[in-house]
Design an enzyme around this catalytic site. Structure first.
Site: not given
Lengths: 214, 214, 214, 214
Positions: B133, B85
């Protein structure tokens, strides 16, 4: 065949090895390049040998302290840079950033990787080459081409499946001309070495042995 | 459509959100999963919602202090884990190691990435899915599907070129059912959210809105 | 004497060791605490034993993925946390940040360090205790109190010179009651152990041996 | 007064700034030093200005790739090195290792730190100086001596309590002679600057202003 000598942080005079490499490079069809510490890039480049950085930072000019800029390596005479060596592992996003920095600066790139999956991942980022170096063989003197030939063939296949413009080099344990020939026969177009040349009593002789069959 | 709610380190009660997610999951064809902190995995899993870890360490059982084992996440009831992430970037070799750990433990995996090149790199490591992302959109409330639809299509194409068994999810800025539908229309089969649900006054209502058109 | 058992990522059932520790704690003047993985904090705390985290993140509630919050460890029942263990080395600024997080959450703190200089540095950050663990002795079974008693005395002196409210514990190689007594005689008020108890055939017996002379 | 100009990774010619610094150094009682990137250490040192590295690795000669050796910085003419700059934060154990490397190579050392507690911790490791740079002021143009004079006085007191042989420097936001005088009046014996000189239209003029009241 591309032969890249990583001088690491060995105490040996980098210019003497660079001069030996330049001499042997002139005698062979192989390309021999030398990767010194950042502080030695300019002195090594002045020998005329193809000079590589060991690492460049994933940033450009700006507020960065203790970084090694690709632009600066290029100005010092470097033609390329290693990235993600097993002694300098990078985050995935930083490999991508360092590749972008190298491209902006006109440096060629070799991204090191542990195994065929990581070779494929590195190839997907668009470097000029990837180098497969099983960590368990680094510094052993046993060439990956002999200890685990499948890993080289699998790495070549994995990189080609992702991007067939990416060359695959072979690291870890290479020390003889026989090892280089074996690496070539397994599909790699280059090798990475360190101690086999950089710690040899006679680096020029060690290099001449490496290029015997090239 | 797979909808993964990352609870991050928000102060909100994870079990309340997990219960809302379990309720809405039962009403829709979409799968809704919740990713709490490691300490909350068991409590969240007990609600019956599909439970994901936010990260697992690239190691197995052994002498490791302060690690988060994939085995332990699975025992606590987790079905999968996020990796890499943007708030927990990993070295390439550690993404590979954490994927191996997750596979040993039977966890599904989603590897996050910044851009199509990194999506392709992550796909080459063999996760179940990758999530694209763009860092500049995280937390903005502007969905990537609207701000930069090309990046989603490029990510889908990049992942498929490497391994068409790898799903592509869409992160960053998703907050409405319209965003989810747009993500699906661009070729992604899942979305990652955090604050849009986890900080909503009424998480169940936020989730129902997300699955309107699924 | 404070005896902290680090369960690391060993496969052993943490609750069984915690119960043994709670039993022996009740029989002795020493305090016995157990540090499981984050996912096991609540289950270990329910045994009634003093429970410690192995690490907490240098952040509070917010947008952090894959973190281990001090607040969450405290809610799960932890009384304290290790920081900067040799298997989880931290940046100086992050030790400071994790200590601040631990203090906000009401956790006691032990910062691990390699040598007397680092013990003094850690003590300057205001933890409750520092633990000196020469890296070359970790996991050897040779106690630092025997292999290198000077390092313990120097660590105690170094910490006191900075802040005499900071206790000094002794890690690395402790496995018997004799080792614990030697550590105490050198000025330390606690010990850190891992495999000596956590991998023992009979953890309760191993713990009883440790507290023989306390 | 010691004035250290950190050239960071700015695109500006380091030799031109070094020459300006050498000129102004000759006109004042202050010592002016310049910290270029590693690749520029030798060229900067040849101007005769006191030359500092921005960082050195916590290792000596050996199998290290992409490192910046203290020995190599010293050979290139460096007199000292920054460590743990806010743009290059280090693990506690690595600050200790880099200090040991710098000492072996005969380099002076300044360890940067965020706040008085970290200043004390850094001082405990035995550098020649510590520099306090509150992160919220870096690059703001507001000097710490004006925005938060207490932090400088507290840092001086904290360092002295640990080791009164360690100097305290003042970083973050210094740009005028007035700021330097204020830093001195608060007990610091040096300042760290970057953009105030390294991005100035006329670096020599900027330096002359800095040393007005020294």
């Amino acid at each position: 065949m591309f032969i890249l000598i990583n001088l690491k942080a060995y105490p040996r005079d980098p210019v003497a090895i660079a001069e030996a490499a330049a001499d042997v490079d002139a005698e062979t069809d192989a390309t021999i390049a030398v990767a010194p510490q950042t502080a030695d890039l300019a002195a090594v480049a002045e020998t005329g040998v193809e000079t590589w950085a060991q690492h460049v930072s994933p940033v450009g000019h700006g507020s960065h302290t203790g970084s090694s800029l690709a632009e600066r390596a290029a100005e010092a005479g470097a033609a390329g840079t290693l990235l993600n060596h097993s002694e300098r592992r990078l985050k995935l996003a930083d490999i991508d950033g360092s590749l972008a920095a190298a491209e902006r600066a006109g440096l060629d790139t070799v991204v090191c990787a542990n195994n065929p999956d990581q070779v494929a991942a590195a190839a997907a980022l668009g470097p000029d080459a990837v180098a497969v170096e099983p960590p368990e063989l680094i510094g052993t003197g046993t060439p990956v081409s002999q200890a685990d030939p499948d890993v080289v063939e699998d790495a070549v296949a994995a990189a080609r499946a992702v991007d067939d413009a990416v060359d695959v080099y072979c690291g870890a344990g290479i020390s003889t001309g026989e090892d280089v020939a074996a690496a070539r026969d397994l599909g790699s177009t280059g090798v990475l070495l360190a101690s086999g040349v950089a710690k040899a009593d006679d680096p020029a002789a060690a290099l001449r042995d490496l290029v015997t069959d090239v």
